[in-house]
Design an enzyme around this catalytic site. Sequence first.
Site, short mmCIF file in Angstrom:
data_model
loop_
_atom_site.label_atom_id
_atom_site.label_comp_id
_atom_site.label_asym_id
_atom_site.label_seq_id
_atom_site.Cartn_x
_atom_site.Cartn_y
_atom_site.Cartn_z
N ASP A 1 0.80 -1.38 0.14
CA ASP A 1 0.05 0.27 0.04
C ASP A 1 0.95 1.23 -0.08
OD1 ASP A 1 -2.01 -1.58 2.49
OD2 ASP A 1 -2.18 -2.00 0.53
N ASP B 1 -0.52 7.97 7.79
CA ASP B 1 -0.18 6.54 8.20
C ASP B 1 1.26 6.83 9.07
OD1 ASP B 1 -1.45 5.12 4.89
OD2 ASP B 1 -2.37 5.01 6.92
N GLU C 1 1.12 -2.66 10.83
CA GLU C 1 0.76 -2.63 9.48
C GLU C 1 1.82 -1.88 8.57
OE1 GLU C 1 -2.17 -0.75 6.10
OE2 GLU C 1 -3.22 -1.82 8.00
N GLU C 2 2.40 -1.04 9.30
CA GLU C 2 3.31 0.04 8.58
C GLU C 2 5.01 -0.45 8.28
OE1 GLU C 2 -0.03 1.60 7.18
OE2 GLU C 2 1.95 1.97 6.48
N ASP D 1 -3.00 -1.38 13.61
CA ASP D 1 -3.23 -0.87 12.40
C ASP D 1 -3.02 0.75 12.85
OD1 ASP D 1 -5.25 -0.87 9.65
OD2 ASP D 1 -3.66 0.57 10.05
N LEU E 1 -3.35 3.59 11.26
CA LEU E 1 -4.50 4.23 10.63
C LEU E 1 -5.15 3.29 9.52
CD1 LEU E 1 -5.13 7.18 11.47
CD2 LEU E 1 -4.31 8.14 9.30
N ASP E 2 -6.36 3.06 9.80
CA ASP E 2 -7.30 1.98 9.23
C ASP E 2 -8.03 2.90 8.09
OD1 ASP E 2 -10.12 0.65 9.29
OD2 ASP E 2 -8.53 -0.40 8.47
N GLU F 1 -5.80 -6.38 12.18
CA GLU F 1 -7.26 -6.15 11.83
C GLU F 1 -8.44 -6.99 12.00
OE1 GLU F 1 -6.47 -2.97 7.83
OE2 GLU F 1 -6.12 -4.96 7.65
O1 LIG Z 1 -11.31 -0.38 -0.97
P1 LIG Z 1 -11.66 -1.99 -0.47
O2 LIG Z 1 -11.10 -2.83 -1.03
O3 LIG Z 1 -13.11 -2.44 -0.37
O4 LIG Z 1 -10.86 -2.07 0.90
C1 LIG Z 1 -11.50 -1.28 1.97
C2 LIG Z 1 -10.91 -1.99 3.17
O5 LIG Z 1 -9.35 -1.87 3.24
C3 LIG Z 1 -9.00 -1.08 4.46
O6 LIG Z 1 -9.08 0.44 3.99
C4 LIG Z 1 -7.64 -1.58 4.71
O7 LIG Z 1 -7.24 -1.11 5.55
P2 LIG Z 1 -6.05 0.11 5.85
O8 LIG Z 1 -6.44 1.39 5.03
O9 LIG Z 1 -5.33 0.00 6.82
O10 LIG Z 1 -5.00 -0.46 4.54
C5 LIG Z 1 -10.06 -1.29 5.33
O11 LIG Z 1 -10.23 -0.26 6.41
C6 LIG Z 1 -11.36 -1.46 4.42
O12 LIG Z 1 -12.41 -2.30 5.04
#
Ligand SMILES: O=P(O)(O)OC[C@H]1O[C@](O)(COP(=O)(O)O)[C@@H](O)[C@@H]1O
Length: 345
Positions: free
Chosen positions: A65, A71, A94-95, A115, A117-118, A282
């Site tokens: 990512d 982040d 995560e980072e 994580d 920043l989710d 997560e």
């Molecule tokens: O855009 P998509 O594929 O639906 O993914 C959304 C999912 O990915 C995430 O953003 C992943 O988390 P990060 O932002 O921490 O990488 C989740 O919060 C969310 O549920």
Amino acid sequence: MDTECMTVTRFVLEEKKRFFPGASGDLTILLNALLTAIKACASAVRKAGIAKLYGLAGSSNTTGDEQKKLDVLANELFINMLTSSYTVHVMASEENENYIEVETAKQGNYVVCFDPLDGSSNIDCLVTIGSIFGVWKKPLDSKEPISCILQSGEKLRCAGYAVYGSACMLVLATKNGVNGFTYDPSIGEFILTSPSITIPRMNEKRGQKIYSINEGYAKYWDKAVTEYVRSKKFPEGKEKPWANRYVGSMVADVHRTLCYGGVFMYPGTKEAKNGKIRLLYESIPMSYIVEMAGGQSSNGHCSVLKVQPKEIHQRSPIFLGYKEEIEKIEKLYEKYPPGTWALED
Ligand SMILES: O=P(O)(O)OC[C@H]1O[C@](O)(COP(=O)(O)O)[C@@H](O)[C@@H]1O
């Protein structure tokens, strides 16, 4: 002004007295360190536009990512606060590609996976984002830091998330229940506003019929998910269709599921067999919170808390919400084993 002011620290201290009278108090110190990181994140998120904290940091994390500036900032805040709490032995983020071992002089007996920043894809458009964490105890027999990190959800001591939305709330789960604390920036404290959170029962008045999944991937779904979602959109008989809600920030989608009920899903697909959501920092913490609130988690076959992690950044399909609905999904996976794609080539 609510003079009761049940802050997180006061709440955890009272919980310690009631349930763990012999405890060292280190978990309280650790949670306070997490709170400081979360308060700093809440402030950074609020002023990100002014502080030029939107946009990319110019680097990528282990799972490919592109890292956002927030982040990187949030990650540093979590690592620094946890390291300087003298309660943590090793952590995983995560980072960061590898685990982060705390220098010996500052080591404690806890393990934290987080994580920072989710929902990063939603930062620049001001949609709700969050932070997620899980806290384990360092196994007495563990020699290697990695074995401290790769523990199942059944061994969690507590887990939580912070929502950075219209308000900032910390939701904290222990085996004694789930509680929500709203951040009052005027006194810099998280105050208990949602005691003993339980996910509504489907037949309860406050239980809403909401399914939450990114339907943009429907082409790549397996038969189990395709049939389950179709049953919500086109229910038989007089039953009304379920509403669809999807923010794209797991913290936001799971928080809504905890408050209103429903089902959140991020399944494996033809393109990504294990989906996108990372197991350790997560899926497992969120599954613990939902299960402690009376809901159910699953990877399609069993509770996510029963899954033994093998790698720090491994992904896992995840289904969270009403027990009876999660059971329906697991039954569909018995009927259509994973890999039975809805649309064959
Ligand atoms: O855009 P998509 O594929 O639906 O993914 C959304 C999912 O990915 C995430 O953003 C992943 O988390 P990060 O932002 O921490 O990488 C989740 O919060 C969310 O549920």
